[in-house]
Design a protein around this motif. Structure first.
Motif, PDB file in Angstrom:
ATOM      1  N   MET A 141      49.188   9.742  -3.878  1.00  0.00           N
ATOM      2  CA  MET A 141      48.742  10.324  -5.155  1.00  0.00           C
ATOM      3  C   MET A 141      49.678   9.903  -6.274  1.00  0.00           C
ATOM      4  N   ASP A 145      48.706   7.768  -9.480  1.00  0.00           N
ATOM      5  CA  ASP A 145      49.010   8.305 -10.830  1.00  0.00           C
ATOM      6  C   ASP A 145      49.695   7.246 -11.676  1.00  0.00           C
ATOM      7  N   ALA A 169      43.664  15.976   0.006  1.00  0.00           N
ATOM      8  CA  ALA A 169      44.490  16.032  -1.210  1.00  0.00           C
ATOM      9  C   ALA A 169      44.227  14.815  -2.092  1.00  0.00           C
ATOM     10  N   LYS A 172      40.848  14.942  -3.746  1.00  0.00           N
ATOM     11  CA  LYS A 172      40.791  15.947  -4.816  1.00  0.00           C
ATOM     12  C   LYS A 172      41.448  15.390  -6.083  1.00  0.00           C
ATOM     13  N   ALA A 173      42.602  14.740  -5.897  1.00  0.00           N
ATOM     14  CA  ALA A 173      43.345  14.241  -7.062  1.00  0.00           C
ATOM     15  C   ALA A 173      42.696  12.981  -7.646  1.00  0.00           C
ATOM     16  N   HIS A 174      42.169  12.132  -6.776  1.00  0.00           N
ATOM     17  CA  HIS A 174      41.644  10.831  -7.228  1.00  0.00           C
ATOM     18  C   HIS A 174      40.305  10.546  -6.539  1.00  0.00           C
TER      19      HIS A 174
END
Ligand code: URA
Length: 208
Positions: A141, A145, A169, A172-174
């Motif tokens: 992540m 980012d 995870a 969800k983030a990407h």
């Protein structure tokens, strides 16, 4: 809807993955297996790369060919991603390599960036994050980012083994980043290792 998670379930690749996992596999064989599996992931992850038709002259005439139009960047997460990057460079030598140094704080399991060698101006059409073990997803992540902050528009993640927690995870983030994997394992243990996994991918490649 999140981008796809592709698990390469080809029996020859799964055979090699089994050898990679095996506790008795020594670093030289481990590195060779990482290379083979990484190249297979690379081929699958670049299936949609833009190419134009071309023609080559053979000893007996002409044959149809193609020319890839896209500029690729490999983004190995140090240090475990290094073996993957080397294998991909063997396959596609003209790619750029943008090293990212991220380590997991042993107590918080959060990623800390200690090295960032992205070029000042990104010059790739597709960036492939190379990180063999998707555990908590923290490093992946953080790497994505960083790429997005540098305005990299197309990003894919290549890993060998993932934990369900890491996939959740990361998605969800990407949600726009597709994942290319060799296996999804059972769970993470209390130390953040994937179970059954293969142990520490960096230690096993570099005999530390
Ligand atoms: N990193 C590794 O090298 N192995 C794991 O199981 C998890 C993270």
């Amino acid at each position: 809807m999140a981008a796809p998670v592709l698990v390469l379930d080809h029996p020859l690749l799964q055979h090699h993955l089994g050898q990679l996992r095996a506790v008795q596999t020594e670093p030289p064989a481990f590195r060779a297996l990482v290379a083979i599996l990484s190249q297979a992931l690379f081929v699958e992850a670049t299936r949609d790369v833009r190419a134009v038709p071309a023609e080559v002259t053979t000893p007996l005439g002409t044959a149809p060919s193609c020319q890839v139009q896209e500029r690729l960047a490999f983004v190995p997460v140090l240090r475990a991603g290094l073996g993957m990057a080397e294998a991909l460079l063997d396959f596609w030598p003209k790619a750029s390599v943008w090293h990212l140094g991220l380590y997991r704080d042993h107590d918080t399991l959060q990623p800390i960036t200690y090295y960032n060698k992205l070029p000042p101006r990104v010059d790739a059409d597709l960036a492939l994050v190379l990180d063999p073990m998707l555990a908590t997803g923290g490093s992946a992540m953080a790497a994505i980012d960083i790429l997005k902050r540098h305005h990299v528009r197309r990003i894919k993640y290549l890993g060998l083994i993932a934990a369900p927690e890491g996939i959740r995870a990361l998605q969800k983030a990407h949600p726009d980043v597709p994942l290319y994997l060799m296996a999804i394992d059972d769970h993470l243990n209390e130390h953040g290792y994937i179970v059954p996994g293969l142990g520490d991918a960096g230690d096993r490649q570099f005999a530390t």
